[in-house]
Design an enzyme around this catalytic site. Structure first.
Site, mmCIF file in Angstrom:
data_model
loop_
_atom_site.group_PDB
_atom_site.id
_atom_site.type_symbol
_atom_site.label_atom_id
_atom_site.label_comp_id
_atom_site.label_asym_id
_atom_site.label_seq_id
_atom_site.Cartn_x
_atom_site.Cartn_y
_atom_site.Cartn_z
ATOM 1 N N LYS A 84 -49.786 73.274 8.333
ATOM 2 C CA LYS A 84 -49.353 72.158 9.177
ATOM 3 C C LYS A 84 -47.875 71.886 8.901
ATOM 4 O O LYS A 84 -47.463 71.716 7.738
ATOM 5 C CB LYS A 84 -50.197 70.934 8.832
HETATM 6 C C1 E4P Z 1 -53.778 64.790 12.355
HETATM 7 O O1 E4P Z 1 -54.097 65.914 12.021
HETATM 8 C C2 E4P Z 1 -53.587 63.665 11.447
HETATM 9 O O2 E4P Z 1 -54.100 64.004 10.183
HETATM 10 C C3 E4P Z 1 -54.325 62.422 11.851
HETATM 11 O O3 E4P Z 1 -55.097 62.605 13.006
HETATM 12 C C4 E4P Z 1 -53.499 61.194 11.824
HETATM 13 O O4 E4P Z 1 -54.312 60.108 12.172
HETATM 14 P P1 E4P Z 1 -53.951 58.585 11.843
HETATM 15 O O5 E4P Z 1 -53.020 58.093 12.882
HETATM 16 O O6 E4P Z 1 -55.279 57.888 11.892
HETATM 17 O O7 E4P Z 1 -53.336 58.574 10.462
#
Ligand code: E4P
Length: 224
Positions: A84
């Site tokens: 990522k």
């Molecule tokens: C995406 O891969 C992120 O880890 C995640 O969906 C972020 O979500 P949040 O806005 O609830 O932190």
């Protein structure tokens, strides 16, 4: 649409994996920090719990060389790992290089179709379009998702649009309507996708009628 769990909690991953509908897991530095465990051991446990699933693990460097170095390390942990990378200039540049090395990437913190275009052109495997964080500030997070799906289809990019930052089942409904390739969500949201009051009422009625009639599936079998 593929279903991913957004968590670093191995118990949640194991539970969802039992249901037989889990295609992968996404993590981020916040979720990993919350586990109180090491990054590598957590990612490897998740890989074991979801054989063949795509498991996203995020870099924390923000410069090109640093991102490449961390991506190389993280991707060496397990073939299921997808690296990522944040949607910043050095991140997109690194994604392009990683794609040429055959390393799968998930470009994160994407909020607009122009950002999604940059990720797609760089060869991102997944494009994580955040919706909840936009809705939290009175925006319409799903608009960029719909535009990105259309953009990918119009120009024939290989990237898959991953709806992230999901807060509730209605976000999953909207992701389906937008034709998104993947949705990632907290365990509580995935668990809620099963629910419908008419299912509970209907099942109770079926079983009550069946039992009242004294019917058996295994006729003649001894009752224990
Ligand atoms: C995406 O891969 C992120 O880890 C995640 O969906 C972020 O979500 P949040 O806005 O609830 O932190």
């Amino acid at each position: 649409m593929k279903l991913f769990l957004d968590t670093g909690d191995i118990a949640e991953v194991e539970k969802a994996a039992e249901w037989g509908v889990l295609d992968g897991v996404t993590t981020n530095p916040t979720l990993i920090a919350k586990t109180g465990r090491g990054f590598r051991e957590t990612v490897l446990d998740i890989c074991r719990a979801v054989p063949n699933g795509a498991i996203s693990a995020e870099v924390v460097a923000t410069d090109y060389e640093g991102i490449l170095r961390e991506a190389q390390e993280i991707s060496s942990w397990h073939p299921q790992v997808v690296v990522k990378v944040p949607l910043i200039r050095d991140g997109v540049r690194a994604v392009s290089e990683l794609a040429s090395r055959g390393i799968r990437t998930n470009v994160t913190l994407v909020f607009s179709v122009t950002q999604a275009l940059m990720a797609a052109k760089a060869g991102a495997t997944f494009i994580s379009n955040f919706v909840g964080r936009v809705d939290d500030i009175s925006g319409e997070g799903m608009v960029a998702v719909a535009e990105s799906v259309q953009m990918i289809e119009t120009y024939g990019f290989d990237s898959e649009v991953l709806v992230a930052s999901i807060r509730h089942p209605q976000h999953v409904v909207d992701a389906i309507r937008a034709g998104a390739h993947i949705s990632t969500m907290p365990f509580s949201v995935m668990n809620a996708l099963f629910n419908h009051p008419l299912t509970d009422i209907g099942l109770k009625r079926f079983l009550d009628d069946w039992n009242a009639a004294g019917l058996e599936i295994f006729e003649g079998a001894l009752k224990t």
